[in-house]
Design a protein around this motif. Structure first.
Motif, PDB file in Angstrom:
ATOM      1  N   GLU A   1       1.004  -1.354  -0.107  1.00 40.71           N
ATOM      2  CA  GLU A   1       0.071  -0.026  -0.018  1.00 40.71           C
ATOM      3  C   GLU A   1       0.897   1.237  -0.101  1.00 40.71           C
ATOM      4  O   GLU A   1       0.550   2.211  -0.643  1.00 40.71           O
TER       5      GLU A   1
ATOM      6  N   ALA B   1      -8.920  -0.416  14.203  1.00 41.47           N
ATOM      7  CA  ALA B   1      -9.882  -0.187  13.045  1.00 41.47           C
ATOM      8  C   ALA B   1     -11.107  -1.302  13.485  1.00 41.47           C
ATOM      9  O   ALA B   1     -12.556  -0.712  12.941  1.00 41.47           O
TER      10      ALA B   1
ATOM     11  N   PRO C   1     -20.735   5.325  10.014  1.00 45.05           N
ATOM     12  CA  PRO C   1     -19.856   6.482   9.420  1.00 45.05           C
ATOM     13  C   PRO C   1     -18.779   6.046   8.852  1.00 45.05           C
ATOM     14  O   PRO C   1     -18.215   5.279   9.025  1.00 45.05           O
ATOM     15  N   SER C   2     -18.390   6.993   7.925  1.00 44.05           N
ATOM     16  CA  SER C   2     -17.097   6.924   7.276  1.00 44.05           C
ATOM     17  C   SER C   2     -16.015   6.624   8.216  1.00 44.05           C
ATOM     18  O   SER C   2     -15.959   7.309   9.641  1.00 44.05           O
TER      19      SER C   2
ATOM     20  N   SER D   1     -15.550   3.749  10.017  1.00 41.38           N
ATOM     21  CA  SER D   1     -15.909   2.947  11.099  1.00 41.38           C
ATOM     22  C   SER D   1     -15.524   1.589  10.964  1.00 41.38           C
ATOM     23  O   SER D   1     -15.704   0.748  11.816  1.00 41.38           O
ATOM     24  N   GLY D   2     -14.926   1.219   9.719  1.00 42.36           N
ATOM     25  CA  GLY D   2     -14.366  -0.101  10.072  1.00 42.36           C
ATOM     26  C   GLY D   2     -15.048  -1.123   8.759  1.00 42.36           C
ATOM     27  O   GLY D   2     -14.636  -2.194   8.721  1.00 42.36           O
ATOM     28  N   LYS D   3     -15.859  -0.334   7.807  1.00 39.18           N
ATOM     29  CA  LYS D   3     -16.743  -1.368   7.339  1.00 39.18           C
ATOM     30  C   LYS D   3     -16.050  -2.158   6.014  1.00 39.18           C
ATOM     31  O   LYS D   3     -16.081  -3.372   6.005  1.00 39.18           O
TER      32      LYS D   3
ATOM     33  N   SER E   1     -12.804  -2.625   6.073  1.00 45.51           N
ATOM     34  CA  SER E   1     -11.930  -3.408   6.641  1.00 45.51           C
ATOM     35  C   SER E   1     -12.482  -4.810   6.917  1.00 45.51           C
ATOM     36  O   SER E   1     -11.625  -5.826   6.763  1.00 45.51           O
TER      37      SER E   1
ATOM     38  N   ARG F   1      -5.934  -9.214   4.377  1.00 43.85           N
ATOM     39  CA  ARG F   1      -5.329  -8.963   5.782  1.00 43.85           C
ATOM     40  C   ARG F   1      -5.771 -10.029   6.781  1.00 43.85           C
ATOM     41  O   ARG F   1      -6.584 -10.726   6.495  1.00 43.85           O
TER      42      ARG F   1
ATOM     43  N   GLU G   1     -20.308  -0.301  -0.753  1.00 44.85           N
ATOM     44  CA  GLU G   1     -20.659   0.817  -1.359  1.00 44.85           C
ATOM     45  C   GLU G   1     -21.270   0.581  -2.748  1.00 44.85           C
ATOM     46  O   GLU G   1     -20.694   1.536  -3.663  1.00 44.85           O
TER      47      GLU G   1
ATOM     48  N   HIS H   1     -23.480   2.912   3.019  1.00 41.36           N
ATOM     49  CA  HIS H   1     -24.045   4.409   3.737  1.00 41.36           C
ATOM     50  C   HIS H   1     -25.455   4.595   3.496  1.00 41.36           C
ATOM     51  O   HIS H   1     -26.010   5.716   4.169  1.00 41.36           O
TER      52      HIS H   1
HETATM   53  N1  LIG Z   1      -4.388   0.503   4.879  1.00 40.84           N
HETATM   54  C1  LIG Z   1      -4.581   1.280   5.911  1.00 40.84           C
HETATM   55  N2  LIG Z   1      -3.595   1.637   6.695  1.00 40.84           N
HETATM   56  C2  LIG Z   1      -3.897   2.443   7.957  1.00 40.84           C
HETATM   57  N3  LIG Z   1      -5.067   2.647   8.115  1.00 40.84           N
HETATM   58  C3  LIG Z   1      -6.196   2.258   7.573  1.00 40.84           C
HETATM   59  C4  LIG Z   1      -6.162   1.584   6.187  1.00 40.84           C
HETATM   60  N4  LIG Z   1      -7.277   1.398   5.770  1.00 40.84           N
HETATM   61  C5  LIG Z   1      -8.129   1.835   6.488  1.00 40.84           C
HETATM   62  N5  LIG Z   1      -7.539   2.580   7.595  1.00 40.84           N
HETATM   63  C6  LIG Z   1      -8.123   3.052   8.895  1.00 40.84           C
HETATM   64  O1  LIG Z   1      -8.973   2.071   9.434  1.00 40.84           O
HETATM   65  C7  LIG Z   1     -10.288   2.827   9.712  1.00 40.84           C
HETATM   66  C8  LIG Z   1     -11.603   2.055   9.148  1.00 40.84           C
HETATM   67  O2  LIG Z   1     -11.269   2.155   7.653  1.00 40.84           O
HETATM   68  P1  LIG Z   1     -12.294   1.540   6.819  1.00 40.84           P
HETATM   69  O3  LIG Z   1     -11.730   1.878   5.459  1.00 40.84           O
HETATM   70  O4  LIG Z   1     -12.799   0.169   7.002  1.00 40.84           O
HETATM   71  O5  LIG Z   1     -13.692   2.331   7.021  1.00 40.84           O
HETATM   72  P2  LIG Z   1     -15.056   2.467   6.389  1.00 40.84           P
HETATM   73  O6  LIG Z   1     -16.000   2.423   7.307  1.00 40.84           O
HETATM   74  O7  LIG Z   1     -15.131   1.423   5.164  1.00 40.84           O
HETATM   75  O8  LIG Z   1     -14.855   3.796   5.688  1.00 40.84           O
HETATM   76  P3  LIG Z   1     -15.806   4.428   4.399  1.00 40.84           P
HETATM   77  O9  LIG Z   1     -17.183   4.521   4.925  1.00 40.84           O
HETATM   78  O10 LIG Z   1     -15.175   5.929   4.382  1.00 40.84           O
HETATM   79  O11 LIG Z   1     -15.228   3.837   3.297  1.00 40.84           O
HETATM   80  C9  LIG Z   1     -10.137   3.949   9.474  1.00 40.84           C
HETATM   81  O12 LIG Z   1      -9.975   5.058  10.818  1.00 40.84           O
HETATM   82  C10 LIG Z   1      -9.210   4.229   8.314  1.00 40.84           C
HETATM   83  O13 LIG Z   1      -8.302   5.361   8.377  1.00 40.84           O
END
Ligand SMILES: Nc1ncnc2c1ncn2[C@@H]1O[C@H](COP(=O)(O)OP(=O)(O)OP(=O)(O)O)[C@@H](O)[C@H]1O
Length: 570
Positions: free
Chosen positions: A111, A352, A371-372, A374-376, A378, A387, A499, A530
């Protein structure tokens, strides 16, 4: 040094051919020495015989000259052929080897790498490794053989002359290269590291050309890249000047050795203990030995860059893959179960995901909202085994996923990612990434379900329409639908959509969601969203906040809670 030894160990398979190339190179240089020595002897012997009015047999010496001339040409040709062939075989093996080590690292362990820099490692750095044999190892080994044989030959005639040659050979073959190394290693290392950074910056610049045109009309970014290019050019010039000076240095030492042999031999010639033809032979042989030493300064110049390139390649190759890709075949069917799963990204200030329990049973539809950040996404990265969790367990069909071959697991999952990559290729080729054998009828059916068939058919080239790099010639909605059609072609029992409605207008969002839900009939669906669209048709809604599940249940319970717009608008 350990880097160079590791590089040599990679050349094991070509070692036999490389040894032959070194022998041929030494044979070519020794033939050159022999040619010069025999010519010097013959011309002087003819002159001496002419002056004395004596007869002389010219045939043996001229036959030797012809023989040396022939072996010199033949051995040089053979050395080039064998040496380059062995090196190209080595490089041809190295590139796929490097690529195969790179693939398991993607995406998680790559990454932070810039794509231009990865390309530079795959291309420029690997190309530079050809220097390891052709410009470093081969000339050094061949020069050692040539000096050893020439000194032994001189010693058979005159020990002092042999010592002089050895001393001068050390100056030209070790002293001058050491000086070149000391003066040029900084520039050489900067070139190896800087080329990757420069190529990465160029790729970035081109990819961001539109944004730069908007935000940087003064061209500051371009000027920075030009400065980087100028610095590399200055280093190249420095190395070229050093190479020129080193060549002159070796030439100067050769002339000194030549004059030295003449001066040291003169008393013996006058005293009658050394014949004039042998005198000329030794002096010209000494001069010719330096031809084998001439490439050594360049070898030392190439060494730091070659080592730097090798280190850049090994640094990636040695990086541990984020997950173990190998494993047992996946169970034919089953649910995906997260139990107490947690994930913290390297370098992140907090986790995360924390203590996630989630079951995606066959045929069940689960939405994850929040919300953005929140870890979705991940969650999906963990499901795909891009991972591994820090703690907790993920199982598929009751089997821990880390024991299942990653590709076998991924074959069970049809995934529409948030930023699905579109290749700079045709619509059809982008679809067939999911199934290379998909018939045009199946592709058309998938496009119809994804709601993009009308667009495809309106194009003059239909499925052969080129989508541009990253799908730039498509609108955001068209690109999402094309990616969705590709997901459908995979025909997996478990669907994950991250999404799917992002960037779509309300009508299109409803159409796409309806297509997703139709396709998900009879399959498991994990919907990350969302948007409220389609949530009422889910079996379970899970609400994430800051990596934790704060609420879960059937839609009739959770939707009331989701009325809070702060939760779902990122
Ligand atoms: N590759 C990465 N390295 C470090 N931190 C990460 C990485 N990917 C995501 N994060 C962090 O992990 C947390 C969860 O991210 P994630 O992308 O899972 O959220 P999300 O709910 O899918 O957000 P969105 O709706 O904006 O896509 C966030 O704080 C993000 O900054």
């Amino acid at each position: 040094m350990s880097t160079f030894l590791r590089l040599l160990s990679l050349m094991r398979r070509e070692a036999g051919w490389m040894a032959l190339a070194v022998l041929l190179s030494a044979a070519a240089s020794l033939s050159h020495v022999g040619l010069m020595a025999a010519s010097g002897w013959f011309i002087t012997a003819m002159a001496v015989a002419g002056a004395a009015g004596a007869a002389m047999n010219p045939f043996t010496a001229s036959a030797a000259i012809r023989a040396f001339a022939l072996t010199r040409t033949g051995a040089r040709y053979g050395e080039r052929l064998v040496g380059h062939d062995a090196t190209l075989r080595f490089l041809a093996r190295l590139r796929p080897w490097f690529f195969s080590r790179l693939v398991p690292l993607a995406p998680a362990a790559l990454e932070e790498e810039r794509s231009g820099d990865l390309l530079a490692r795959l291309r420029t750095d690997i190309d530079r490794l050809e220097f390891a044999f052709l410009r470093i190892l081969s000339p050094v080994l061949a020069a050692l053989v040539v000096v050893a044989v020439a000194v032994a030959f001189m010693a058979a005639h005159d020990g002092a002359i042999a010592l002089l040659l050895l001393g001068m050979a050390v100056v030209a073959g070790a002293g001058v290269p050491a000086l070149v190394y000391a003066l040029g290693s900084g520039a050489s290392r900067r070139l190896a590291a800087g080329t990757g950074a420069y190529e990465a910056a160029l790729v970035d610049h081109l990819e961001g050309a539109a944004e730069l045109a908007i935000y940087d009309p003064a061209g500051r970014h371009r000027l920075l890249i030009e400065a980087q290019g100028d610095a590399l050019l200055a280093d190249e010039q420095r190395l070229a000047s050093l190479a020129g000076a080193a060549g002159s240095g070796v030439g100067l030492v050769a002339q000194v050795a030549f004059l030295g042999v003449l001066l040291m031999g003169a008393p013996a010639v006058l005293g009658g203990t050394l014949g004039a033809p042998d005198w000329a032979m030794l002096a010209l042989a000494a001069l010719a030995v330096f031809d084998a030493l001439a490439p050594l300064p360049l070898a030392m110049q190439a060494l730091p860059a070659t080592l730097a390139s090798a280190r850049r390649i090994f640094a990636l190759v040695d990086r541990p893959p984020p997950v173990n890709e190998a494993g047992a075949p996946a169970p034919p069917e089953g649910g995906l179960v997260f139990s107490g799963v947690g994930l913290t990204y390297p370098g992140a200030s907090g986790p995360a995901l924390v203590d996630i329990d989630l079951t995606l049973a066959p045929g069940r539809h689960v939405a994850v909202v929040g919300p953005s950040g929140s870890g979705k996404s991940s969650l999906i990265a963990l499901a795909l085994r891009f991972r591994a969790p820090d703690h907790g367990r993920i199982t598929f069909g009751g089997v821990p996923v880390e024991t299942i071959e990653a590709d076998a697991l991924r074959r069970r999952l049809g995934v529409l990612q948030q930023d699905d990559h579109l290749f700079a290729d045709t619509l059809m080729d982008n679809l067939r990434v999911a199934d290379p054998d998909a018939s045009p009828a199946r592709c058309a059916a998938a496009c119809a379900t994804a709601g993009i068939l009308g667009f495809v058919e309106a194009q003059p080239l239909k499925f052969e329409t080129f989508v541009g790099a990253h799908g730039t010639s498509l609108s955001g909605g068209e690109a999402r639908r094309l990616a969705f059609a590709r997901t459908l072609l995979k025909d997996a029992p478990m669907l994950m959509c991250d999404e799917p409605l992002e960037g779509l207008d309300a009508n299109t969002a409803r159409e796409v969601m309806s297509a997703v839900l139709d396709v998900a009939q009879g399959r498991a669906l994990l919907l990350v969203t969302h948007s409220l669209v389609g949530l009422s048709r889910m079996d379970e809604i899970v609400v994430l906040e800051a990596g934790r599940i704060i609420r879960r249940g059937p839609p009739e319970e959770v939707l009331l809670f989701l009325d809070n717009p702060d939760l779902i608008e990122g």
